[in-house]
Design an enzyme around this catalytic site. Structure first.
Site, short mmCIF file in Angstrom:
data_model
loop_
_atom_site.label_atom_id
_atom_site.label_comp_id
_atom_site.label_asym_id
_atom_site.label_seq_id
_atom_site.Cartn_x
_atom_site.Cartn_y
_atom_site.Cartn_z
N ARG A 56 0.75 -1.18 0.04
CA ARG A 56 -0.10 -0.07 0.09
C ARG A 56 1.07 1.31 0.16
O ARG A 56 0.60 2.28 -0.63
CB ARG A 56 -0.86 0.03 1.32
CG ARG A 56 -1.80 1.06 1.31
CD ARG A 56 -3.08 1.18 1.99
NE ARG A 56 -3.09 0.36 3.17
CZ ARG A 56 -2.51 0.45 4.34
NH1 ARG A 56 -2.19 1.57 4.56
NH2 ARG A 56 -2.78 -0.32 5.21
N TYR A 108 -14.63 18.46 -17.66
CA TYR A 108 -15.22 16.85 -17.50
C TYR A 108 -16.35 16.86 -16.51
O TYR A 108 -16.04 17.20 -15.43
CB TYR A 108 -14.36 16.12 -17.35
CG TYR A 108 -14.66 14.70 -17.09
CD1 TYR A 108 -15.47 13.80 -17.87
CD2 TYR A 108 -14.22 14.21 -15.68
CE1 TYR A 108 -15.62 12.93 -17.65
CE2 TYR A 108 -14.76 12.97 -15.57
CZ TYR A 108 -15.43 12.10 -16.24
OH TYR A 108 -15.92 10.94 -16.10
N ASP A 181 -5.82 19.92 -14.70
CA ASP A 181 -5.89 18.81 -15.27
C ASP A 181 -5.42 18.69 -16.66
O ASP A 181 -6.17 19.31 -17.75
CB ASP A 181 -7.62 18.26 -15.22
CG ASP A 181 -8.07 17.12 -15.79
OD1 ASP A 181 -7.19 16.53 -16.50
OD2 ASP A 181 -9.12 16.64 -15.47
N LYS A 206 -6.61 7.79 -20.28
CA LYS A 206 -6.75 8.38 -21.32
C LYS A 206 -5.29 8.09 -22.27
O LYS A 206 -4.86 7.13 -22.32
CB LYS A 206 -7.18 9.82 -21.28
CG LYS A 206 -8.62 9.86 -20.25
CD LYS A 206 -9.56 9.12 -20.75
CE LYS A 206 -10.88 9.10 -20.03
NZ LYS A 206 -10.93 9.45 -18.85
N1 PLP Z 1 -10.50 14.56 -16.14
C1 PLP Z 1 -10.56 14.21 -17.40
C2 PLP Z 1 -10.42 15.44 -18.46
C3 PLP Z 1 -11.39 13.22 -17.96
O1 PLP Z 1 -11.92 13.32 -19.07
C4 PLP Z 1 -11.74 12.18 -17.17
C5 PLP Z 1 -12.53 10.87 -17.41
O2 PLP Z 1 -12.91 11.00 -18.67
C6 PLP Z 1 -11.51 12.21 -15.81
C7 PLP Z 1 -10.64 13.37 -15.27
C8 PLP Z 1 -11.64 11.05 -14.62
O3 PLP Z 1 -10.79 10.02 -14.97
P1 PLP Z 1 -11.15 8.65 -14.84
O4 PLP Z 1 -12.19 8.27 -15.63
O5 PLP Z 1 -9.79 7.90 -14.90
O6 PLP Z 1 -11.48 8.46 -13.34
#
Ligand code: PLP
Length: 384
Positions: A56, A108, A181, A206
């Protein structure tokens, strides 16, 4: 695992060679998978391998990914998580009750929805602002003095471009921290820390992994000694939102081709955006690589090597016409997510009908296929 420092190498070399990691036991050029959850101690009760006690807190495969990511980002340190949302949550959980958070609007939807709920439960004041409007962001910072500001650039699915350096300056001026992000861009195309962000976040699900077969998240920081970074590390180790060894191993494998994939996806997306811009059935194309995109000039300064795999366009005729076109596509898979080697199409209005997404908007994640094949598929689906 052995790792040589490679500070002067270019991202393509760092990624392809997994930052020089060779399995010390076999000499294998592919890093080994270490599924052990616990690690032995010697007769004097010292860990046989320094730093390895329990999975962990001490994850050999996770650390390998983190080393490569930190080098690609130009970061002081990196941490991986079992999903992008786990990485988002790890940042927000460091905020004390009563704090203020400033968050970009129309990012998002999953991030927005979770943050709204969390801030309500935690008694955190949440302010949402259109961060692509630099003046509005700066005014919001000066007015609300947030402890944390959150941006997403390019944003999903609006493809807005946010001025990272200007946002960093505005939030630092009031003593706050900027987290960006960078999921859509990946460090292959844009490195937020170089523009003054304190932490860069990725849904590694992604483009970082790129093969639609790992759910993971990542954070990289400019200052590993900062209070927020230390709090995130303690929280991850003790609360246990850690990435499993196999996922970390797969993620590292995917990352070895990241710069190559980012380049090809971007050049494909650029060609598709240009094709769609001239299409009579399309009323609008949102792609920062297009010269008439409102964020194009800024994107040229913040991104290098391309503008990423994500593009949105609006089909004439609303939801019905957009859904009819997606139904005719043969190569684009009708599926959510982005950044994988295979192209995807999504009708976001179906997924999130109450968020102001135009009914005719289709979001494409452009893969590494032949651009001509993808254009032919769009042409037959749109009717030209
Ligand atoms: N940030 C963005 C820009 C995303 O497109 C996504 C998911 O589509 C996330 C965060 C969340 O990531 P996860 O689906 O890996 O939890």
């Amino acid at each position: 695992m052995t790792s040589k420092p490679t500070p002067k190498l270019q991202p393509a070399t760092i990624a392809a060679q997994a930052a020089g990691q060779i399995d010390p036991q076999t000499g294998g050029v592919v890093p080994s998978l270490h599924p052990a959850t616990t690690f032995v101690r010697d007769e004097d009760y010292a860990p046989v391998v320094e730093g390895n006690v329990y999975l962990r807190s001490h994850a050999p495969n996770g650390r390998m990914v983190e080393q490569v990511l930190a080098q690609l980002e130009g970061a002081a340190d990196a941490m991986v998580f079992p999903s992008g949302m786990a990485a988002v949550a790890a940042v927000f959980r460091t905020l004390p009750a009563g704090a203020t958070a400033l968050v970009q609007s129309q990012i998002y939807w999953g991030t927005t929805a979770w943050i709204r709920d969390f801030c309500t439960r935690r008694d955190i004041t949440l302010v949402e602002v259109e961060a692509a409007d630099t003046d509005a962001f700066a005014t919001a910072c000066a007015t609300h003095k947030p402890a944390l500001a959150w941006i997403e650039t390019p944003s999903n699915p609006w493809l807005r471009i946010v001025d990272i350096a200007a946002c960093a300056q505005a939030v630092h001026a009031v003593g706050g921290v900027l987290v960006a992000d960078m999921t859509t861009a990946t460090p292959a195309l844009s490195r937020a820390l170089a523009f003054g962000a304190d932490i860069a976040m990725h849904s590694a699900t992604k483009g970082l992994n790129g093969h639609s077969d790992v759910l993971a998240g990542a954070l990289s920081c400019a200052d590993a000694e900062s209070a927020m970074w230390q709090a995130i590390r303690i929280d991850r180790d003790t609360a246990g939102a850690v990435l499993g060894p196999f996922e970390a191993w797969l993620l590292l494998r995917g990352m070895r081709t990241l710069p190559l994939r980012a380049e090809r996806m971007s050049s494909n997306a650029q060609k598709l955006a240009e094709y769609l811009s001239d299409h009579p059935q399309v009323t609008e194309v949102l792609y920062p690589g297009l010269p008439d995109h409102t964020g194009h000039a800024l994107a040229c300064t913040q991104m290098q090597g391309g503008f990423g795999p994500l593009l949105s366009f609006v089909v004439k005729g609303g939801a019905q016409a957009a859904l009819a076109a997606t139904g005719k596509l043969n190569l684009f898979h009708r599926a959510t997510s982005l950044g994988g080697v295979e192209s995807l199409v999504e009708h976001r209005h179906t997924i999130e009908p109450h968020t102001g997404i135009p009914e005719g908007l289709l979001r494409l994640s452009v893969g590494i296929e032949d651009a001509g094949d993808l254009i032919d598929d769009l042409a037959q689906a749109l009717g030209q």
